[in-house]
Design a protein around this motif. Sequence first.
Motif, short mmCIF file in Angstrom:
data_model
loop_
_atom_site.label_atom_id
_atom_site.label_comp_id
_atom_site.label_asym_id
_atom_site.label_seq_id
_atom_site.Cartn_x
_atom_site.Cartn_y
_atom_site.Cartn_z
N ARG A 1 47.57 39.26 45.12
CA ARG A 1 46.75 40.28 44.40
C ARG A 1 45.25 39.92 44.03
N LEU A 2 45.38 38.58 43.60
CA LEU A 2 43.96 38.13 43.19
C LEU A 2 42.60 38.80 44.01
N PRO A 3 42.66 38.31 45.15
CA PRO A 3 41.32 38.67 46.22
C PRO A 3 41.52 40.17 46.49
N LEU A 4 42.57 40.84 46.21
CA LEU A 4 42.78 42.46 46.59
C LEU A 4 42.10 43.05 45.41
N HIS A 5 42.19 42.56 44.07
CA HIS A 5 41.73 43.52 42.87
C HIS A 5 40.50 43.81 42.92
N GLU A 6 40.41 45.15 42.80
CA GLU A 6 39.32 45.98 42.97
C GLU A 6 38.37 45.90 42.10
N GLY A 7 38.78 45.58 40.71
CA GLY A 7 37.83 45.35 39.57
C GLY A 7 37.28 43.80 39.68
N LEU A 8 38.11 42.85 40.02
CA LEU A 8 37.50 41.57 40.40
C LEU A 8 36.53 41.48 41.48
N TRP A 9 36.74 42.06 42.59
CA TRP A 9 35.67 42.06 43.75
C TRP A 9 34.66 42.88 43.34
N LYS A 10 34.57 43.82 42.48
CA LYS A 10 33.50 44.53 42.07
C LYS A 10 32.52 43.54 41.20
#
Length: 338
Positions: free
Chosen positions: A235-244
């Motif tokens: 989930r880490l690299p797929l987390h939208e907030g983290l990616w933003k």
Amino acid sequence: MDGVAWRIHREVAVLLGWGSAILMQFAHPLVARGVADHSGFRQGLLAPWRRLHRTLGAMLALSFGTEAEVAETARRINRVHDRVHGSLPAPEGPHPAGTRYSARDPALLTWVHATCLVAFLRAHELFVRPLTEEERDRYCAETSGIEPLLGIPAGTVPRTHRALEAYVAAMVDGGPIAVAATARRLAADLLSPPLVRFVPPVVWLFRLTAVGLLPPALREAYNAVLPEMSAFWSRLPLHEGLWKRVRAFAATAEADALGGLRRRHLDKTLQEFRRAGAGLPPERKRRLEFVRVELARLQQRFSENVLDATAAFELHVTDGSRLAGVPDAAKRRARDRA
């Protein structure tokens, strides 16, 4: 020095059993609580490896040290154990909240000792060579010298391989052993350590030996935890907030001013996020996460099956022509070990 314990402990491959021994120790809720409260196991990137270094240093000193070095190592271990005591804040397995623990408790020390025997024997037999039952018995008997050094009553630790197996079976089947909440949290850190979780071959090998060398009941319990860990890291690299946040920082003047290693690290991070599927629509992200978790589960199960098959493999050669070209000395060694 020519004892069985000396010959086993000198083999580097035996270290592949370290992770399995630690997981077995975590499976005792009182040991796990002591580790969580006092060892710093979860504090920092290098904490698990510092524990390995200390454990390895103590094992080498006790196995190969002089009488004075052995005594000093034991005193150092006992000083550390003197500080490790407390109680369970909540029920864990068969132990109610408030149950007291102490690292000087002979029962806990015996369990820790037994986990090392089990794991090191299995690692040696799988990765070095099989042992005879006499050698297994001698290993148990020779390592029982730890009793007076750590304050364990004489005759407590198993002195034969059969006694070791019976002791572990009794502890696991209806005994105090249970892979409870604290064990699962510690196992997550052990099986996916920060410094290697992005190096798939290293993670795979460590998980395989750590979980694959466990007794069946404990292997099943810890395998139930692996999908949770796989899901978290997927989930880490797929987390939208983290990616933003990563993309927003990459667009700043501060990011533009980076150079050298820091710039390469930022570029690599952006690349890894994209490769991991950060730019996919939500539905495809969910599908990708499911596939990754399932692949991790199947990979672990397949690898364990290979490990079990390798450990059980026997080849009986009755036709001497099949050994043509094999040195006579090698044939004699194979015959002696069979």
